[in-house]
Design an enzyme around this catalytic site. Sequence first.
Site, PDB file in Angstrom:
ATOM      1  N   ASP A 267       8.675   5.658   7.337  1.00 46.96           N
ATOM      2  CA  ASP A 267       8.093   4.735   6.362  1.00 46.96           C
ATOM      3  C   ASP A 267       8.047   3.345   7.014  1.00 46.96           C
ATOM      4  O   ASP A 267       8.618   3.109   8.080  1.00 46.96           O
ATOM      5  CB  ASP A 267       8.900   4.728   5.062  1.00 46.96           C
ATOM      6  CG  ASP A 267       8.041   4.224   3.889  1.00 46.96           C
ATOM      7  OD1 ASP A 267       6.998   3.581   4.138  1.00 46.96           O
ATOM      8  OD2 ASP A 267       8.411   4.452   2.727  1.00 46.96           O
TER       9      ASP A 267
HETATM   10  C1  NOJ Z   1       5.966   1.908   1.977  1.00 47.67           C
HETATM   11  C2  NOJ Z   1       6.019   2.983   0.955  1.00 47.67           C
HETATM   12  O1  NOJ Z   1       7.359   3.361   0.712  1.00 47.67           O
HETATM   13  C3  NOJ Z   1       5.232   4.241   1.313  1.00 47.67           C
HETATM   14  O2  NOJ Z   1       5.182   5.073   0.198  1.00 47.67           O
HETATM   15  C4  NOJ Z   1       3.865   3.879   1.810  1.00 47.67           C
HETATM   16  O3  NOJ Z   1       3.154   5.057   2.120  1.00 47.67           O
HETATM   17  C5  NOJ Z   1       4.004   2.976   3.010  1.00 47.67           C
HETATM   18  N1  NOJ Z   1       4.691   1.746   2.621  1.00 47.67           N
HETATM   19  C6  NOJ Z   1       2.653   2.629   3.640  1.00 47.67           C
HETATM   20  O4  NOJ Z   1       1.948   1.768   2.844  1.00 47.67           O
END
Ligand code: NOJ
Length: 719
Positions: A267
């Site tokens: 993430d």
């Molecule tokens: C953080 C989030 O937790 C995740 O769900 C998302 O896909 C990513 N950022 C990318 O934007």
Amino acid sequence: MTEHQLKSLLEQMTLDEKIAQLLQLAGPFYKGSKDNGEITGPMAEMGITAEEIEKSGSVLGVSGAQDVMRIQEEYLKTNRLGIPLLFMADVVHGYKTIFPVPLAIGCSWDLDLAEKSAEIAAKEASVSGVHVTFAPMVDLVRDPRWGRVMETTGEDPYLNSEFARAFVRGFQGENLQEDTNRVAACVKHFAAYGAPEGGRDYNTVNMSERQLRESYLPAYKAALDEGCEMVMTSFNTVDGIPSSGNKWLMRHLLRGEWQFDGVVISDWGAVKELIPHGVAEDEREAAAKAILAGVDIEMMTACYVKNLKHLVETKEVNEAIIDEAVLRILQLKHKLGLFDNPYRGADVKLEQEVVMSDEHLNASRELAAKSVVLLKNENILPLKKEQKVALIGPFAQSGDILGPWSWMGSKEKTIQLADGLSDKTSTINIAKGSDIETVTDEQLEEAVNAAEDADVIVLALGEDSDMSGEAGCRADIRLPESQLVLVSKLKQLDKPIVAVLFNGRPLDLHGLIDQADAVLEAWYPGTAGGAAVADLLYGDVNPSGKLTMSFPYSVGQVPVYYNHYNTGRPKLDPDVKERYLSQYLDIPNEPLLPFGFGLSYTTFTYSDYKVSSETVTPETPLTLSVKITNTGDFTGDEIVQLYIRDLSGEVVRPVKELKAFEKVSLKPGESKEITFTITEEQLRYYHSDLQYTSDQGSFEAYIGPDSQHVTTFSFKLVK
Ligand code: NOJ
């Protein structure tokens, strides 16, 4: 390209080129983007060089056919081996045609429409240049304080797994190479991100491996069984080790036991976060831990590009590990057909035709109407056309009903509740009544004036989209005080009140449900939300949604979920006054509204139960039938639910577990027989030694319209 050609491509790559494939950056870094690679602020502080950007493997958060094609074109001008960039983005519940938030989609219990919504999202996103979506998010949730409960389908492992499969089918279709109207899916957040302590985002997750396997892992596994191409790690720890550095999670479970051979991405920033988590001293150690644990792509931090080369030179990381990760990325690019056509589905003309087409908006409206849950109705709904309506509240004329994950959605193009109601009746007075979190005397006075000559007050209340979603946690999950003041003020007029709620989590409804005559939980219903809610308010569509997450009696009960264990001192009868039971002194144990609950404008009776046998064996399942009759005046859908309980396990078992459900549509007076099958396989569970088997003995099965109002059957498993 053949596998052999992909491998020889890998052989031609320098170590720097390979490492750069593992880097994912946001759009502004790239030439051809709106910022044309001129980055400032925190992004500039990452210290990424032009050369690293030129070689990087994937980009996130860019969309729009023209932009994507321009960036790809610029990128390929300098990429030595002509390896195209992968474009990834969060297309979570719609691209520009926004569908209801996933928690709402869960409440539809409609797997076909869920699949359709993902297919439409994929189509809009792919013509706009997106190759991979960071969805589905399938984290199991039990704590409505956590802002991200709106992104999941709820608290049940079986239902979440079914939805995970449906979303993956919808996003990916049968063949990503041939069908450029689909996108690759990335299931997230692996693992157990939905169980942060205290419901606070990014917080520690602490649970036994047995609990992890029983409740939290099934939905990720279901997505992978359906062929999901990618996995995203979570921000939290799993048994003391952050997911993005967790070898057991990725090497042992995901790659070993589950045989997943697709791409794993961290993430956003999660590799570098191994440092504040306290398991890495610096970026170098973070890079080593993440790559050795199995993270292929590092999203938005530079630990890999800045350190992996040196780690290979010092032999702390074997180059073969990097080769494996790069090969997986090349394979995904190949599967998406990017070596043949680096622009894939991106098409400026088609984008104009496809995105937000009438067909897509209609599908969104249909799913929104099926996702709304009628929580209370004291003979006031549906409204009659001749009734004079006062539409009051901060959501009366608000386009903020798309939910926090709709970055491409347009609030301006969203059908507000006032628009929807205006299509049904011409006698509406509208007033804002209060803001989301503040209220003035003037606003209250205006609301009273608007309501004075109305026959019914429709109150549009809720949380704005910043109050849920990522980092959108709340400790007090009641409606904001300003809105409760508005409710009390209007209550004094002694007119019927219908509350429509736009929000991203189960709320503590005290102060509202006791004052309103009807309550409709609309969640964030998406682009056609106002029209869908109006369809329901006027009975053009009959509400059929049922909750997939319990509504707590108060926040003090949280976590409260239907599939809990019994304890040694269960409080079985709410009226019994005995001290030494597992209970609260001041509130009931039961949630205010249970899992599976939802009302309709019609009534259904359950009768003529038939059980095929009193035993199940591995060879012979048991069947349970029930006749459902629509005994009211409206055509309606009923969601019939089957639960089971293992009365004596080797480890404690949930008091109920959803095993099957069926949605039936019945006209007034019509009946249908529904038959459920219970197999030995459905009775298996994780034992203390983590073996997944069943035990001989006594079970109960329950059939009903929700998890509380059920008819019980006893049976035995004989092996
Ligand atoms: C953080 C989030 O937790 C995740 O769900 C998302 O896909 C990513 N950022 C990318 O934007």
